[in-house]
Design a protein around this motif. Structure first.
Motif, PDB file in Angstrom:
ATOM      1  N   UNK A   1      21.267  42.747  35.194  1.00  0.00           N
ATOM      2  CA  UNK A   1      21.865  42.185  36.393  1.00  0.00           C
ATOM      3  C   UNK A   1      23.364  41.954  36.277  1.00  0.00           C
ATOM      4  N   UNK A   2      23.962  42.444  35.200  1.00  0.00           N
ATOM      5  CA  UNK A   2      25.413  42.285  35.027  1.00  0.00           C
ATOM      6  C   UNK A   2      26.158  43.361  35.825  1.00  0.00           C
ATOM      7  N   UNK A   3      27.451  43.153  36.076  1.00  0.00           N
ATOM      8  CA  UNK A   3      28.244  44.144  36.817  1.00  0.00           C
ATOM      9  C   UNK A   3      28.150  45.516  36.154  1.00  0.00           C
ATOM     10  N   UNK A   4      28.046  46.559  36.974  1.00  0.00           N
ATOM     11  CA  UNK A   4      27.801  47.884  36.415  1.00  0.00           C
ATOM     12  C   UNK A   4      28.527  48.999  37.163  1.00  0.00           C
ATOM     13  N   UNK A   5      29.341  48.645  38.150  1.00  0.00           N
ATOM     14  CA  UNK A   5      30.105  49.664  38.862  1.00  0.00           C
ATOM     15  C   UNK A   5      31.553  49.188  38.989  1.00  0.00           C
ATOM     16  N   UNK A   6      32.499  50.068  38.654  1.00  0.00           N
ATOM     17  CA  UNK A   6      33.917  49.752  38.792  1.00  0.00           C
ATOM     18  C   UNK A   6      34.592  50.853  39.590  1.00  0.00           C
ATOM     19  N   UNK A   7      35.635  50.468  40.295  1.00  0.00           N
ATOM     20  CA  UNK A   7      36.405  51.446  41.067  1.00  0.00           C
ATOM     21  C   UNK A   7      37.876  51.108  40.910  1.00  0.00           C
ATOM     22  N   UNK A   8      38.682  52.102  40.613  1.00  0.00           N
ATOM     23  CA  UNK A   8      40.132  51.931  40.517  1.00  0.00           C
ATOM     24  C   UNK A   8      40.757  52.929  41.478  1.00  0.00           C
ATOM     25  N   UNK A   9      41.527  52.411  42.426  1.00  0.00           N
ATOM     26  CA  UNK A   9      42.100  53.253  43.477  1.00  0.00           C
ATOM     27  C   UNK A   9      43.619  53.251  43.373  1.00  0.00           C
ATOM     28  N   UNK A  10      44.183  54.432  43.433  1.00  0.00           N
ATOM     29  CA  UNK A  10      45.633  54.586  43.462  1.00  0.00           C
ATOM     30  C   UNK A  10      46.075  54.673  44.926  1.00  0.00           C
ATOM     31  N   UNK A  11      46.918  53.712  45.359  1.00  0.00           N
ATOM     32  CA  UNK A  11      47.389  53.713  46.736  1.00  0.00           C
ATOM     33  C   UNK A  11      48.734  54.415  46.893  1.00  0.00           C
ATOM     34  N   UNK A  12      49.193  55.057  45.840  1.00  0.00           N
ATOM     35  CA  UNK A  12      50.389  55.873  45.935  1.00  0.00           C
ATOM     36  C   UNK A  12      51.669  55.070  45.903  1.00  0.00           C
ATOM     37  N   UNK A  13      52.789  55.645  46.256  1.00  0.00           N
ATOM     38  CA  UNK A  13      52.894  56.877  47.058  1.00  0.00           C
ATOM     39  C   UNK A  13      52.591  58.176  46.306  1.00  0.00           C
ATOM     40  N   UNK A  14      52.601  58.169  44.978  1.00  0.00           N
ATOM     41  CA  UNK A  14      52.283  59.386  44.238  1.00  0.00           C
ATOM     42  C   UNK A  14      50.879  59.258  43.644  1.00  0.00           C
ATOM     43  N   UNK A  15      50.294  60.377  43.267  1.00  0.00           N
ATOM     44  CA  UNK A  15      48.910  60.373  42.769  1.00  0.00           C
ATOM     45  C   UNK A  15      48.774  61.246  41.517  1.00  0.00           C
ATOM     46  N   UNK A  16      49.813  61.180  40.693  1.00  0.00           N
ATOM     47  CA  UNK A  16      49.795  61.997  39.472  1.00  0.00           C
ATOM     48  C   UNK A  16      48.717  61.506  38.504  1.00  0.00           C
ATOM     49  N   UNK A  17      48.135  62.447  37.781  1.00  0.00           N
ATOM     50  CA  UNK A  17      47.089  62.062  36.828  1.00  0.00           C
ATOM     51  C   UNK A  17      46.995  63.082  35.699  1.00  0.00           C
ATOM     52  N   UNK A  18      46.525  62.592  34.559  1.00  0.00           N
ATOM     53  CA  UNK A  18      46.219  63.453  33.411  1.00  0.00           C
ATOM     54  C   UNK A  18      45.013  62.838  32.719  1.00  0.00           C
ATOM     55  N   UNK A  19      44.305  63.646  31.952  1.00  0.00           N
ATOM     56  CA  UNK A  19      43.121  63.105  31.274  1.00  0.00           C
ATOM     57  C   UNK A  19      42.831  63.901  30.015  1.00  0.00           C
ATOM     58  N   UNK A  20      42.197  63.234  29.063  1.00  0.00           N
ATOM     59  CA  UNK A  20      41.609  63.933  27.919  1.00  0.00           C
ATOM     60  C   UNK A  20      40.127  63.573  27.888  1.00  0.00           C
ATOM     61  N   UNK A  21      39.334  64.532  27.449  1.00  0.00           N
ATOM     62  CA  UNK A  21      37.879  64.355  27.482  1.00  0.00           C
ATOM     63  C   UNK A  21      37.289  64.623  26.107  1.00  0.00           C
ATOM     64  N   UNK A  22      36.042  64.242  25.942  1.00  0.00           N
ATOM     65  CA  UNK A  22      35.321  64.532  24.715  1.00  0.00           C
ATOM     66  C   UNK A  22      35.373  66.024  24.404  1.00  0.00           C
ATOM     67  N   UNK A  23      35.399  66.344  23.118  1.00  0.00           N
ATOM     68  CA  UNK A  23      35.295  67.749  22.726  1.00  0.00           C
ATOM     69  C   UNK A  23      33.849  68.106  22.394  1.00  0.00           C
ATOM     70  N   UNK A  24      32.927  67.163  22.641  1.00  0.00           N
ATOM     71  CA  UNK A  24      31.515  67.464  22.443  1.00  0.00           C
ATOM     72  C   UNK A  24      31.092  68.552  23.433  1.00  0.00           C
ATOM     73  N   UNK A  25      30.452  69.600  22.902  1.00  0.00           N
ATOM     74  CA  UNK A  25      30.075  70.718  23.777  1.00  0.00           C
ATOM     75  C   UNK A  25      28.905  70.363  24.677  1.00  0.00           C
TER      76      UNK A  25
END
Lengths: 383, 383
Positions: free
Chosen positions: A22-46
């Motif tokens: 029953x603990x919190x289990x959903x999060x949302x992070x919203x970018x309101x701009x004005x720019x929306x640049x993004x980068x990411x790195x991910x697992x290298x697990x196949x």
């Protein structure tokens, strides 16, 4: 304040009923701009989870409007249905935000091999969008916790701009870049900057150098989003330094809260021929169960350190190796050094220095000890 | 009857006082000929113990007259003094047997990083030589035990000749060839046979395919000695088969007695593109702490199997992977298969089958679960 420290971001953490607790289990992070640049790195697990496959595509064009994260289920090894569920989640978030699904990143964490209850996810999307605030960072950080005992947040204020971040992860931490769920935000204007390069530089010396249990997850994601709301463009070095500072803080917090750990162990390899050699040696020791059990027992068993070093391809002469544990040089020139009984390992932090005498490169990897509690948590996690 | 099953060998196990417990700690196996052929494989750990360095030289010319083994101290990471101690031990044995020191192999096991008490070793040599008998195999097998709870012996009788063996090892078992102390004897006349090739073929599919805790020792040695006393020369295939049978039995006994283990786990990888791929996948799973904890908890957590498979470079499509645990196909085509609650893991043996659907090669690696008892034994071993 976490991810909402920088201007231009709203966040939230809500309870969608995915966790039996029953603990919190959903999060949302919203970018309101004005720019929306993004980068990411991910697992290298196949064997990568559906949300990783999805988010790779989302971030490919360098734009992310929002990231939706859920704990209580990893949506990994869930086949085509799992991918459709991730896609559908992005569509629901996009509809509610008036955005496009292709700009919504998704992260999931929890048990592998089970489909998500999509009715609860849909409720979670509605509830999350309805509760977004510019002070929602801490709530988001709490909602992504699984076996974490504390939320992990960081913020680095600069002159007129800032970087904030949150992370979850308490097991399955191993270096392959991105070893957990992490969202980092900044209000810097990064127009013209190599945001991907900034993020990779930051993770290479932080998240990539912690190795709690040698187990690489199917879901690891580190996402960096920039709103440009501060209207300030730092130099690449300034931005890299600030992002690295946030990542370093979060990485250290992850090790400090690793499942069942009693010690945080810094493995510093010095006088290596190359940084790659230093890293290989540090990781070999970080993954040696016998050494990790010894530290749990407050036992300065340096022979196990040498036995681990000996499994690597790094350049060294076994007869020149020195090992210092919490300031006591217990191994000198590959043999017995100072009296091991002088080493005090009762504190939480343990500092092991390994000198290879093969050059002037160095690297430090953080790991944990192997404890009864680790075995207990991980033998009882899914049942 | 162990190493004294074949004709032409005498052995003994005595107490020299190296172990605080007062249990037997010195063993000697002597080949009385008429032939003295020998081959050996050693640890590939670059930090190797003094007795390994010594015995490599001894066996290089293909002749070994006797092997002296001690528990209660590994003589590893002991520098030049450690090597001189090993050399001196060989000289003492040679003098007592009327042989040459260069034909005396030495094996040591126990704590790393401490010098052996040479006065007790000298007493042990005298006592051992005085008590040699052609029925001393079991006593020798007992004297080389460390954390082993039972001695490990095997014998394979053939028509007119035989192979016998003994082994010790309960932790630090990992494949790099020779992952423990093992002595194998035969009275076959191996004149003209490639004894080294026979031993390498036998160990490649036995000792090299057990991996208890992923930790490679500094002292591992497998020594094969042939007396020719039976006067029978088997074909190379016959000899290889018999030696392999002894090695397989001893390897299985090592896994069954691994430190703190509650389960023996066979990881069978099938339909791999190559045998190397199958081995890489099996070993990755065998070294995954999260999977090993799950098995301890009788939890068929197949997601952790896939997460481990995903870290390898083997050829496979993640969407084709199948995993069967004790007969239940819990993962099908990379996703959820049969109900995991159908899997019964309460027995000692666990059989995991991983189908890569990439070819027709296969391999099986044996490992153990990760338990509270493993952590306990290895956090308290040296203190």
């Amino acid at each position: 304040m976490s991810v909402t420290t920088p201007q231009g971001f709203r966040a939230t953490g809500v309870t969608a009923g995915l966790k039996a607790s029953g603990r919190p289990d959903v999060a949302l992070v919203v970018n309101d701009g004005p720019r929306f640049d993004a980068a990411a790195v991910f697992t290298s697990n196949r064997v990568e989870a559906a949300p990783v496959t999805w988010s790779r595509h989302v971030v490919a064009d360098g734009r992310v409007d929002a990231v939706f994260l859920n704990s209580g289920g990893a949506n990994a090894c869930t086949g085509h249905q799992g991918f459709q569920d991730t896609h559908r989640t992005a569509e629901l978030v996009a509809e509610a935000l008036g955005s496009g699904a292709g700009d919504i990143a998704i992260c999931s964490t929890g048990l592998i091999g089970e489909l998500l209850p999509m009715d609860k996810i849909a409720d979670g999307v509605d509830l999350a969008v309805a509760t977004l605030t510019d002070e929602g960072g801490p709530a988001a950080a709490t909602a992504i916790m699984t076996t974490d005992t504390v939320p992990k947040v960081a913020q680095v204020p600069r002159d007129g701009w800032s970087v904030g971040g949150m992370a979850k992860g308490a097991g399955m931490l191993a270096p392959a870049l991105a070893t957990m769920l992490v969202v980092v935000t900044t209000d810097a204007d990064v127009a013209g900057l190599d945001l991907d390069g900034v993020l990779r530089a930051a993770t290479a010396t932080t998240f990539d150098r912690i190795d709690s249990d040698g187990c690489m997850s199917t879901n690891d994601t580190v996402l960096l989003m920039a709103s440009g709301a501060a209207g300030v463009t730092p130099s690449p070095d300034e931005l890299t330094a600030a992002v690295t500072e946030v990542c370093a803080s979060l990485a250290r917090q992850l090790i400090a809260d690793a499942e069942g750990a009693h010690h945080d162990i810094a493995l510093e390899v010095r006088t290596a021929a190359t940084e790659a050699d230093a890293l290989e040696v540090a990781r070999a020791v970080a993954r040696n169960n016998l050494f990790k059990c010894a530290v749990f027992g407050n036992d300065p068993n340096w022979g196990r350190v040498l036995a681990a070093v000996g499994t690597t391809r790094a350049a060294f002469d076994p007869h020149l190796l020195d090992v210092t544990m919490n300031g006591i040089e217990v191994c000198r020139a590959g043999g017995v050094g100072a009296d091991r009984s002088l080493v005090d390992l009762t504190g939480r932090e343990v500092h092991v220095v390994i000198d290879l005498h093969a050059g002037d490169a160095s690297a430090t990897v953080w790991t944990n000890d192997l404890t009864h509690d680790y075995v207990h948590e991980n033998s009882a996690y899914s049942t």
